[in-house]
Design a protein around this motif. Structure first.
Motif, short mmCIF file in Angstrom:
data_model
loop_
_atom_site.label_atom_id
_atom_site.label_comp_id
_atom_site.label_asym_id
_atom_site.label_seq_id
_atom_site.Cartn_x
_atom_site.Cartn_y
_atom_site.Cartn_z
N ALA A 33 0.89 -1.64 -0.37
CA ALA A 33 0.29 -0.18 0.08
C ALA A 33 1.21 1.13 0.15
CB ALA A 33 -1.01 0.11 0.68
N LYS A 34 1.87 1.22 0.18
CA LYS A 34 2.72 3.27 0.89
C LYS A 34 3.34 2.92 -0.68
CE LYS A 34 6.46 4.50 3.91
NZ LYS A 34 7.06 5.24 3.10
N ALA A 35 4.03 1.38 -0.97
CA ALA A 35 4.69 2.41 -2.23
C ALA A 35 3.50 2.90 -3.57
CB ALA A 35 5.21 0.88 -3.31
N ARG A 36 2.09 1.77 -3.53
CA ARG A 36 1.63 2.02 -4.34
C ARG A 36 1.09 3.80 -4.40
NH1 ARG A 36 -1.31 -1.78 -7.25
NH2 ARG A 36 0.39 -3.86 -6.55
N GLU A 37 0.96 4.04 -2.54
CA GLU A 37 0.47 5.66 -2.62
C GLU A 37 1.74 6.37 -3.05
OE1 GLU A 37 -1.85 8.45 -1.81
OE2 GLU A 37 -2.40 5.94 -1.44
N GLU A 38 3.02 6.18 -2.89
CA GLU A 38 3.91 6.95 -3.36
C GLU A 38 3.66 7.42 -4.47
OE1 GLU A 38 7.25 5.39 -1.25
OE2 GLU A 38 6.85 6.11 0.59
N TYR A 39 3.92 6.12 -5.13
CA TYR A 39 3.84 6.10 -6.86
C TYR A 39 2.60 6.47 -7.48
CZ TYR A 39 3.93 4.71 -12.02
OH TYR A 39 4.13 5.34 -13.44
N ALA A 40 0.84 6.64 -6.65
CA ALA A 40 0.68 7.11 -7.11
C ALA A 40 0.31 8.76 -6.79
CB ALA A 40 -1.15 6.83 -6.40
N ASN A 41 0.75 8.84 -6.03
CA ASN A 41 1.32 10.79 -6.31
C ASN A 41 1.99 11.35 -6.78
OD1 ASN A 41 -0.16 11.37 -3.42
ND2 ASN A 41 1.32 10.23 -1.95
N LEU A 42 3.12 10.00 -7.48
CA LEU A 42 4.34 10.80 -8.47
C LEU A 42 3.41 10.96 -10.27
CD1 LEU A 42 7.48 10.87 -9.63
CD2 LEU A 42 6.79 8.29 -9.93
N VAL A 43 2.12 9.88 -10.33
CA VAL A 43 1.86 10.46 -11.02
C VAL A 43 1.11 11.35 -11.16
CG1 VAL A 43 0.02 9.21 -12.69
CG2 VAL A 43 1.88 7.68 -10.93
N THR A 44 0.05 11.72 -9.61
CA THR A 44 -0.47 12.20 -10.18
C THR A 44 0.27 13.71 -10.05
OG1 THR A 44 -2.38 12.64 -8.39
CG2 THR A 44 -2.47 13.67 -8.34
N ASP A 45 1.18 14.20 -9.17
CA ASP A 45 2.29 15.21 -9.52
C ASP A 45 2.85 15.31 -11.15
OD1 ASP A 45 1.92 16.04 -7.01
OD2 ASP A 45 4.22 14.58 -6.18
N LEU A 46 3.07 14.49 -11.78
CA LEU A 46 3.46 13.97 -13.46
C LEU A 46 2.38 15.25 -14.03
CD1 LEU A 46 5.71 11.10 -13.39
CD2 LEU A 46 6.32 13.50 -13.74
N THR A 47 0.91 14.59 -13.82
CA THR A 47 -0.04 14.79 -14.70
C THR A 47 -0.54 15.88 -14.37
OG1 THR A 47 -0.92 13.27 -14.17
CG2 THR A 47 -1.99 14.18 -15.03
N LEU A 48 -0.48 16.73 -13.43
CA LEU A 48 -1.28 17.71 -12.46
C LEU A 48 0.28 18.89 -13.49
CD1 LEU A 48 -1.94 17.91 -9.21
CD2 LEU A 48 -3.42 18.15 -10.83
N ASN A 49 1.18 18.52 -12.95
CA ASN A 49 2.33 19.58 -13.82
C ASN A 49 2.58 20.13 -14.85
OD1 ASN A 49 3.97 21.00 -11.26
ND2 ASN A 49 4.69 18.63 -10.71
N GLY A 50 2.21 18.61 -15.82
CA GLY A 50 1.81 18.39 -17.19
C GLY A 50 0.71 18.82 -17.80
N VAL A 51 0.05 18.94 -17.74
CA VAL A 51 -1.40 19.36 -18.26
C VAL A 51 -1.06 20.85 -18.36
CG1 VAL A 51 -2.87 17.53 -17.89
CG2 VAL A 51 -2.86 18.87 -15.80
N ARG A 52 -0.53 21.47 -17.37
CA ARG A 52 -0.14 23.05 -16.87
C ARG A 52 0.36 23.36 -18.03
NH1 ARG A 52 -1.58 21.96 -10.44
NH2 ARG A 52 -3.96 22.39 -10.13
N GLY A 53 1.36 23.02 -18.88
CA GLY A 53 2.70 22.77 -19.47
C GLY A 53 1.98 22.63 -20.75
#
Length: 198
Positions: free
Chosen positions: A177-197
């Motif tokens: 669960a911990k590794a999944r949560e960390e990766y989910a946050n990474l994917v979210t950050d990549l998506t948020l920062n990416g779409v705004r650019g």
């Protein structure tokens, strides 16, 4: 005389679905036989026919059960009152967690759906469209000014998110669960920062 349904019918059915998903994932639909499926399930061939009259029916029930439950998990998480960014983060996290323990069912999707009749394929693809549409709406809400004029870009961004999540499932399926949560946050950050650019 009508045969009564055993008290543990649903439990046995669930066990058959899990075991059969492993056979279909490992052997492929075409190579799997009812004898092979019964053996993996630990029951007789006659007994498996008590639950399913064909391997096609069994395959459809595996995918119908898995995808409908996955759709309900992903699309049903409470998002009221959250900012768009937090809705996306919660949904990406829920998606990755929902994949846990369903490796075989997830693998069977790609090869199994085309093996079924068109009407059944449409039901299963409907669940997939629901999930894609839900995620797409959340991504759009983060940057509507980017996507409202380019639906193709929105679709590409949405499928990229699922691609990242599927990569993790394929290469880190045993992650906790911990590794999944960390990766989910990474994917979210990549998506948020990416779409705004974009």
């Amino acid at each position: 005389m009508v045969r009564t349904i055993a008290k543990d019918h649903d439990q046995k059915r669930d066990q058959i679905l899990k075991s059969a998903a492993k056979v279909f994932a490992d052997q492929g639909f075409d190579r799997a036989s009812m004898s092979m499926l019964a053996r993996e399930c630990g029951i007789s061939k006659a007994n498996i026919y008590h639950y399913y009259d064909s391997k096609d029916a069994l395959l459809f029930d595996i995918l119908d059960t898995y995808l409908s439950e996955l759709r309900d998990q992903i699309c049903g998480i409470p998002l009221e009152g959250l900012a768009p960014e937090d809705k996306l983060r919660a949904t990406i996290s829920a998606t990755l967690k929902a994949y846990q323990g369903a490796d075989n069912e997830h693998r069977v999707q790609s090869t199994g759906i085309p093996a079924l009749p068109e009407a059944q394929q449409e039901i299963l693809r409907g669940y997939q469209r629901d999930m894609v549409g839900h995620m797409s709406g959340l991504i759009r809400a983060v940057a509507p000014e980017v996507f409202d004029s380019d639906k193709g870009k929105l679709y590409a961004a949405t499928m990229s998110v699922f691609g990242m999540l599927n990569w993790f499932y394929m290469w880190n399926s045993k992650a906790g669960a911990k590794a999944r949560e960390e990766y989910a946050n990474l994917v979210t950050d990549l998506t948020l920062n990416g779409v705004r650019g974009l």
